[in-house]
Design an enzyme around this catalytic site. Structure first.
Site, PDB file in Angstrom:
ATOM      1  CG  ASP B  18      -2.048   0.938   1.154  1.00  0.00           C
ATOM      2  OD1 ASP B  18      -2.212   1.574   0.095  1.00  0.00           O
ATOM      3  OD2 ASP B  18      -2.784   1.054   2.151  1.00  0.00           O
ATOM      4  CG  ASP B 112      -2.901   3.882  -3.284  1.00  0.00           C
ATOM      5  OD1 ASP B 112      -3.995   3.290  -3.327  1.00  0.00           O
ATOM      6  OD2 ASP B 112      -2.564   4.595  -2.336  1.00  0.00           O
ATOM      7  CD  GLU B 113      -5.658  -0.684  -1.060  1.00  0.00           C
ATOM      8  OE1 GLU B 113      -5.312  -1.374  -0.084  1.00  0.00           O
ATOM      9  OE2 GLU B 113      -6.629   0.071  -1.039  1.00  0.00           O
TER      10      GLU B 113
END
Lengths: 374, 405
Positions: B18, B112-113
């Site tokens: 993350d 974004d993860e």
């Protein structure tokens, strides 16, 4: 009101009249069928402001009168009755249907609130019902199903002397059919834009009884009417300016290919099996044959070869298989002719009876190719 | 690696990677003068929300999704940076590429993860901890942004571990420690437990994960049905969900919140046009086409409706997205309320393969050429350069932008 009629006659009539009822009527009374018994006939009518349907059936009438009942319910009941005479009788605000030992009581709706159906315009001429149906089936495939462009969901009918031209396009293909008819007065010139859905209904339900009478209103009610064997339906015309599309047909074509229609349909179906929905099928025409293939790179691929007669230079064109199959399926001759000007230009499909013969140009299907990368 | 050790790590080989304050980190990479300062990424408009906040800004109580006005009140000295979504998507796809160089089992959760299952890479690359260290170093070196990694035996625990490790950290929860971590958590940490079920649990006197674990399964089943079994399993560290790689994004969307609620067709159409261009451009740059288009409307009372439509053939054209979304809007009929937010979503994406159904209507091909030129100009000069003429001088300022993927 009281009358007796055979179940089969009633059921058929009710189901036809109820067909044009809107599933979501703008006002409740429009969910009804209007039944009027007088002078030895029962007339049935339905209306949703856009389309109307009416017909008459002979019946043993013991008491004349008019009622309005739920069309869908009446149609369901009639379908389920045994084949025997049906007695229909009003009793206050109810109507009772009796057939052998079954009886149904339905509520009636206030018939005085029912709007008057549009008057049937005087007929402009007649056409053979079966030929009309065939023409409709050939053009509606090209009408748009995308109601973001309402005009293109219609079929344009152009009447010029003794010829009707049907035109439909969804911007990716264009179908045009010419059909002769018998106008009631010579020198008529008029046009109408009719929803493809409406035309399809007319073709299915009115095309099978011989002559079909056509009429278009001249006043601003903007209606088209169809009448055959005692049944009449009217429909509002679609508003708007239809694009000028006749000029899209190429004037001259240098390349012609003739292939067996049924073999090609089957080959396209087989080859496009490997392709995901919408993946184009490529047709490479060379002297004596057409090579079909679909699918690319890592995915599944398929190819097939058919005999073809080619005049002009070799040409390779890709099509959406659905568009190709739809066009080929309404060509009823043994052979189909492809006419090309160049690969990125539309291809024209016409019917051809003999491999060596000429094509007939009363039906033309123009389809835009798919441009492949590189 | 010894056989025994390998077996041990196999039971603890799910990584949750993350990024920390992703949009802010990307902006700090682009402009190092932002480093170490309170930074907020968001449109500086009253009704806009915070998309990302640096840890310095978070120290003042600024949080993601907080209204910008509130964030400004809490941290007036924060630097506000306008979001550059295209840049974030680009970094995001580079990020996913990095992950895929370690294992094919990458499940992207958002921009974004992602979850990574590295059980198949242990012999080749070493223990999950070594892999995680390497990923963090690579992301930092190649993309210039920090990543936090949680490692555990299940997805649920890996996510808890990454959250605990932030910022810029690495945390392993080994199977033996799992329950200790889990049972200390509040009940809403369990996936699937939201406001309503949380209240329902509270009525049963259940407020922590430990409470859930201590509640007999039949009690939970009676009150919550299948959901009861799910939370009971999670509370005992049982989470059978596998890391399932998605080959492609299933949808792409863009939405905008109006500065003031609107109900006039003109404002809505202008927003749809702008959103259609954003989505169309992203479709084209990623080589995808949409088989369906959906419209999202959020009314003044936050009631939200979605309307979608399947296309005859897939498209990546903004003009087509606009046509369809406008029609979907018309099909809604008279609007019951003013509209707060409108969104356009391209769904059922498939690779474009470059094939184009040509049209008899020349304007369609012209539109395609225009959009391709727009893409080229944007590629050279950035996105600010070109916009459809209709969007040039709006009678009222356009709404703010919100991110979505």
């Amino acid at each position: 009101m009281k009358f007796r009629v055979e179940r089969d006659v009633l059921a058929e009539a009710v189901s036809w009249a109820a067909r044009s009822l809107s599933p979501r009527p703008p006002v409740p009374v429009l969910s009804g069928l209007l039944l009027k018994a007088e002078h030895g006939t029962v007339s049935l009518s339905s209306f949703d402001y856009e389309t109307s349907a009416r017909l008459e059936i002979p019946a043993e009438i013991t008491q004349e009168g008019t009622i309005l009942v739920s069309g869908r319910l009446l149609a369901d009941i009639c379908r389920s009755l045994p084949s025997a005479p049906v007695d229909v009788e009003t009793d206050g605000t109810k109507v009772t249907l009796t057939c052998r030992r079954s009886s149904f009581h339905l509520a009636t709706m206030p018939e005085n609130e029912y709007p008057a159906l549009p008057a049937l315009p005087a007929g402009n001429g007649v056409v053979d019902g079966a030929a009309f149906s065939q023409a409709v089936s050939q053009v509606i495939i090209a009408a748009s199903k995308d109601d973001t462009l309402p005009i293109l969901t219609g079929v344009r009918l152009e009447f010029e002397n003794d010829l009707i031209t049907f035109l439909a396009t969804d911007r990716y293909r264009l179908a045009m059919r010419e059909l002769s008819w018998a106008p009631s007065t010579p020198g008529q010139s008029m046009s109408a834009l009719v929803k493809a859905k409406t035309l399809n209904e007319v073709a299915k339900t009115l095309g099978g009884s011989g002559e079909l009478k056509l009429a278009i209103t001249e006043d601003d009610s903007r209606l088209i009417a169809f009448e055959s064997a005692g049944r009449a339906t009217t429909s509002l015309l679609v508003d708007g300016d239809y694009p000028k599309i006749r000029s899209l047909f190429p004037e001259t074509t240098a390349i012609h290919a003739v292939v067996s229609t049924s073999e090609l349909v089957e080959a396209v179906r087989r080859v496009s099996l490997v392709a995901e929905r919408n993946t184009p099928v490529r047709l490479a025409f060379t002297e004596g044959q057409v090579h079909l293939d679909a699918g690319t790179g890592e995915d599944a691929q398929a190819s097939e070869e058919l005999e073809a007669r080619l005049e002009g230079e070799d040409i390779t064109v890709a099509f959406n298989p659905g568009y190709l199959i739809e066009g080929l399926s309404v060509i009823e001759t043994k052979f189909v002719r492809f006419s090309f000007t160049a690969a990125p230009k539309p291809a024209m499909l016409t019917a051809q009876a003999e491999l060596d013969g000429e094509d007939s140009d009363d039906y033309r299907y123009l389809v835009m190719p798919v441009r492949l990368p590189n | 690696m010894e056989r025994e050790e390998l077996e041990r790590w196999r039971r603890c080989s799910i990584l949750h990677v993350d990024m920390d304050a992703f949009f802010v980190s990307v902006e700090q990479r682009e402009d190092p003068s932002l480093l170490g300062r309170p930074v907020i990424v968001g449109v500086p408009a009253e009704r806009s929300v915070v998309l990302s906040a640096s840890y310095e800004a978070r120290a003042y109580g600024v949080r993601s999704a907080m209204p910008m006005s509130q964030a400004h009140a809490r941290c007036p000295q924060a630097v506000v940076v306008r979001p550059r979504h295209e840049l974030y998507y680009q970094v995001s796809s580079e990020l996913m590429e990095v992950f895929r160089s370690y294992t094919d089992a990458v499940e992207q959760l958002s921009v974004d993860e992602a979850f990574l299952d590295v059980s198949g890479a242990l012999r080749r690359l070493g223990s999950p901890v070594e892999i995680a260290r390497d990923i963090r170093a690579t992301v930092r070196a190649r993309l210039g942004v920090p990543a936090s990694v949680g490692i555990a035996g299940t997805k649920f625990l890996a996510k808890i571990a990454s959250t605990r490790s932030k910022p810029d950290g690495l945390l392993v929860i080994e199977p033996g420690e799992a329950l200790e971590y889990l049972h200390a958590l509040p009940v809403n940490a369990l996936w699937g437990v939201g406001g309503k079920s949380q209240q329902q649990l509270a009525r049963l006197g259940i407020s922590t994960v430990a409470d859930v674990a201590a509640t007999p399964l039949p009690v939970l089943l009676k009150s919550f049905g299948a959901m009861g079994r799910h939370i009971h399993d999670l509370a005992w560290g049982r989470d059978p969900r596998k890391v399932t790689p998605e080959r492609v994004d299933k949808s792409m969307s863009a939405e905008t919140t109006f500065r003031e609620d609107v109900r006039d067709a003109e404002s809505l159409h202008r927003a749809l046009l702008s959103l259609s261009h954003r989505v169309g451009q992203r479709l084209r740059s990623s080589g995808m086409s949409a088989q369906s288009v959906a419209l999202k409307l959020r009314y003044a009372d936050f009631g939200t409706i979605n309307r979608s439509r399947r296309l005859d053939f897939p498209t990546d054209s903004a003009a087509r997205l606009y046509d369809i979304s406008r029609h979907l809007l018309a099909a809604v009929g008279p609007l019951p309320q003013a509209v707060r937010l409108v969104g356009v979503r391209a769904e059922h994406l498939e690779p474009s393969a470059g094939a184009v159904q040509l049209s008899l209507d020349r304007t369609e091909e012209n539109q395609r050429l225009v959009e391709r030129s727009l893409d080229e100009v944007r590629g050279k000069f950035g996105s600010a350069g070109l916009t459809p003429a209709r969007l040039l001088k709006p009678p009222r300022p356009p709404g703010q932008d919100q991110s979505s993927l």
